[in-house]
Structure formats: structure tokens, C-alpha cells
Design a protein around this motif. Structure first.
Motif, PDB file in Angstrom:
ATOM      1  N   LEU A 100      -3.160  12.419 -11.011  1.00  0.00           N
ATOM      2  CA  LEU A 100      -1.817  12.884 -11.256  1.00  0.00           C
ATOM      3  C   LEU A 100      -1.672  14.095 -11.047  1.00  0.00           C
ATOM      4  N   ASP A 101      -2.698  15.137 -10.726  1.00  0.00           N
ATOM      5  CA  ASP A 101      -2.378  16.371 -10.092  1.00  0.00           C
ATOM      6  C   ASP A 101      -2.201  16.377  -8.456  1.00  0.00           C
ATOM      7  N   VAL A 102      -2.573  15.184  -7.948  1.00  0.00           N
ATOM      8  CA  VAL A 102      -2.664  15.184  -6.454  1.00  0.00           C
ATOM      9  C   VAL A 102      -3.022  16.216  -5.791  1.00  0.00           C
ATOM     10  N   GLU A 103      -4.427  16.564  -6.006  1.00  0.00           N
ATOM     11  CA  GLU A 103      -4.858  17.478  -5.315  1.00  0.00           C
ATOM     12  C   GLU A 103      -5.237  17.171  -4.035  1.00  0.00           C
ATOM     13  N   GLN A 104      -5.463  15.981  -3.826  1.00  0.00           N
ATOM     14  CA  GLN A 104      -5.813  15.326  -2.520  1.00  0.00           C
ATOM     15  C   GLN A 104      -5.439  14.015  -2.469  1.00  0.00           C
ATOM     16  N   PRO A 105      -4.716  13.478  -1.191  1.00  0.00           N
ATOM     17  CA  PRO A 105      -4.194  11.976  -1.154  1.00  0.00           C
ATOM     18  C   PRO A 105      -4.951  10.953  -1.799  1.00  0.00           C
ATOM     19  N   TRP A 106      -4.255   9.845  -2.341  1.00  0.00           N
ATOM     20  CA  TRP A 106      -5.073   8.635  -2.952  1.00  0.00           C
ATOM     21  C   TRP A 106      -4.076   7.747  -2.820  1.00  0.00           C
ATOM     22  N   THR A 107      -4.821   6.167  -2.949  1.00  0.00           N
ATOM     23  CA  THR A 107      -4.039   5.170  -2.626  1.00  0.00           C
ATOM     24  C   THR A 107      -3.797   4.190  -3.728  1.00  0.00           C
ATOM     25  N   PHE A 108      -2.539   3.696  -3.909  1.00  0.00           N
ATOM     26  CA  PHE A 108      -1.936   3.113  -5.078  1.00  0.00           C
ATOM     27  C   PHE A 108      -1.471   1.727  -4.492  1.00  0.00           C
ATOM     28  N   VAL A 109      -2.498   0.674  -4.658  1.00  0.00           N
ATOM     29  CA  VAL A 109      -2.249  -0.611  -3.901  1.00  0.00           C
ATOM     30  C   VAL A 109      -1.885  -1.649  -4.948  1.00  0.00           C
ATOM     31  N   VAL A 110      -0.929  -2.581  -4.465  1.00  0.00           N
ATOM     32  CA  VAL A 110      -0.651  -3.767  -5.483  1.00  0.00           C
ATOM     33  C   VAL A 110      -1.002  -5.006  -4.651  1.00  0.00           C
ATOM     34  N   ILE A 149       0.826  -1.302   0.230  1.00  0.00           N
ATOM     35  CA  ILE A 149       0.064  -0.082   0.015  1.00  0.00           C
ATOM     36  C   ILE A 149       1.058   1.337  -0.062  1.00  0.00           C
ATOM     37  N   CYS A 150       0.798   2.119  -1.052  1.00  0.00           N
ATOM     38  CA  CYS A 150       1.531   3.297  -1.290  1.00  0.00           C
ATOM     39  C   CYS A 150       0.450   4.660  -1.168  1.00  0.00           C
ATOM     40  N   HIS A 151       0.684   5.382   0.129  1.00  0.00           N
ATOM     41  CA  HIS A 151      -0.383   6.645   0.228  1.00  0.00           C
ATOM     42  C   HIS A 151       0.338   7.511  -0.557  1.00  0.00           C
ATOM     43  N   VAL A 152      -0.407   8.211  -1.869  1.00  0.00           N
ATOM     44  CA  VAL A 152       0.188   9.263  -2.762  1.00  0.00           C
ATOM     45  C   VAL A 152      -0.257  10.292  -1.974  1.00  0.00           C
TER      46      VAL A 152
END
Length: 264
Positions: free
Chosen positions: A228-238, A147-150
Motif C-alpha cells: 500500500l506504500d507502492v515503493e515499487q510496482p506490483w500487480t493486482f490480478v482478477v 491485470i492491473c499494474h499498480v
């Protein structure tokens, strides 16, 4: 947003090195090393990958093919001197300078970003060397979820090694990138940009989707671009049942092992 956003990184000149020992079939253009005592690790950096997704795949495919030859000949490390010129020729660039310009930096800087490649320095010469890390043994592998928190645009330049069986999930959009025929290695930005490109191709060329279906795909493309603008945090899960995937840098990555069973 463009899928080829670039950030200048440090450049360095690499001169062709010729030796008479431990040579591979590339006729002494690159020196291989068998002595590991002189190798000093290089600390992880946090640069940006400037090449597009397809070009990253081409470079890494050439590196992997060359490394297999080195391994078979008994080499443990490869001098980076000469590799940039070799790759430039093999990949169709005019010369090493054009290749490094495309990478926005040296080959050593580029390769240091990938979790399956180790870059170090030969102490006697002060020159960079690299090797492709071996896969873990079967008894070391465990299925897991990474889990990567962007939280900022900086996180977009983390490199994600996605194994063949792994799938990528963005829970905020209920969006998923499925398993693939071969490993996929790229920064988070390029993983998303490639998904946007693939979906755009479906909208333009597919005849099996209704107008409503294409409209929904177009809405997904728009939402991915907003990420891709990262206006708010989101999650990249593998999600990876093979246990081979990874991130670099790996700081802040959460790992949940899927083989753990709660005992009452």
C-alpha cells in the motif's frame, strides 16, 4: 498504514425533490425518469473512495435495493436530488451533511467511481441522474483475467468490481483473495486493507493455528501493508470465470480471455 486514508473531493449540496409522477415507495423523496433523450453522460473521474470497506458495502446495498424498485416501476434513471438525504436517514447518519462529510464529497461523485453505475446529467435541468447498468447477457460473457499494474499510489484508488466467483491474486506475494458469497465492490486500497483486517482477526482470535502459522500470517500482513506504500510496482490480478468483474477507470487494464485456445 491506516485503512481509512482520505482525500478531499468536491462537495455539492443536494436538496430534496418532490414530484407527483413516477414516484417509488419512498413517497416522492426521489424522482425517477423514463425519458432517456435528455441524458448527457459525465466523463469518468479519478477520485478516491474515503469510506471504509464495510460502509461502502452498506451504501451500495441500499442503492441496489432502491434501484430494483425503480426498475420494477418502469423507471430508467433516478434523479440524485433527495437520494443523499434518503441514504443518510436509512444508514443512520444525523443528516445529509454528515453523510457527505463521510464520503468527502457529493453522492454523485461517490457513485461515479463504480463500474456498474452510470452517472449522467438531465439536459433540461442540468441535474445529475444515475442508473445501475444491466448485467451482460449470457452470450456476451467470457471468462477472463484482468491485470492491473499498480505503479503509483494513484492506482490504489481504482475501483474493482469483484464478482462472486472471481478471485484476486497478487503474484509478487503469492497471495490470493478467494471467491465470495456476494460481489465485492471497492477501491484496490480497500480490498487490500480488508484482507489485512481479516488476517489480523485470524491471528488474534483463531485457536487452530500454531504460533509458527500465526507468525507467517503476520508476515503476510506486513508485506500487504508495504504494498500500500507502492515503493515499487506490483500487480493486482482478477481471475473471473463469470466474466462480470471490472475496473473503473479501466485505462491501462490488461484483459486476457481464458476461453481462447491456441491452434497448432
Amino acid at each position: 498504514m491506516s485503512d481509512k486514508e482520505q482525500q478531499p473531493t468536491t462537495t455539492e449540496q443536494e436538496q430534496t425533490s418532490t414530484t407527483e409522477q413516477d414516484q417509488t415507495p419512498k413517497e416522492a423523496q426521489v424522482q425517477t425518469l423514463r425519458d432517456e433523450k435528455e441524458i448527457t453522460p459525465i466523463e469518468e473521474s479519478y477520485p478516491r473512495i474515503s469510506l471504509a470497506h464495510q460502509e461502502v458495502e452498506r451504501v451500495l446495498a441500499e442503492i441496489d435495493a432502491y434501484w430494483r424498485v425503480v426498475e420494477e416501476s418502469g423507471g430508467e434513471w433516478v434523479m440524485l436530488e433527495g437520494m443523499a438525504n434518503l441514504l443518510a436517514n436509512d444508514l443512520g447518519y444525523e443528516d445529509q451533511d454528515e453523510f457527505e462529510e463521510a464520503m468527502n464529497g457529493s453522492l454523485a461523485n461517490f457513485l461515479s467511481q463504480f463500474p456498474h453505475i452510470e452517472i449522467s446529467v438531465q439536459e433540461s435541468t442540468g441535474k445529475p441522474v444515475f442508473r445501475v447498468l444491466p448485467k451482460p447477457s449470457e452470450d456476451q460473457l467470457r471468462p477472463f483475467k484482468l491485470i492491473c499494474h499498480v505503479k503509483s499510489r494513484r492506482d490504489l484508488w481504482r475501483v474493482c468490481f469483484k464478482a462472486e466467483q472471481a478471485r484476486i491474486e497478487i503474484p509478487e506475494l503469492e497471495f490470493e483473495i478467494g471467491a465470495s458469497a456476494k460481489p465485492q465492490i471497492d477501491c484496490i486500497y480497500n480490498h487490500i486493507a480488508q484482507a489485512v483486517f481479516n488476517l489480523g482477526t485470524v491471528v488474534r482470535e483463531s485457536r487452530s493455528y500454531s504460533d509458527e502459522g500465526k507468525k507467517r500470517i503476520s508476515e503476510t500482513i506486513e508485506m500487504l501493508n508495504v504494498l500500500l506504500d507502492v515503493e515499487q510496482p506490483w500487480t493486482f490480478v482478477v481471475h473471473d470465470v463469470s466474466g462480470l468483474s471490472g475496473f473503473k477507470p479501466s485505462d491501462g487494464i490488461e484483459v486476457e480471455y481464458l476461453d481462447l485456445v491456441d491452434v497448432d
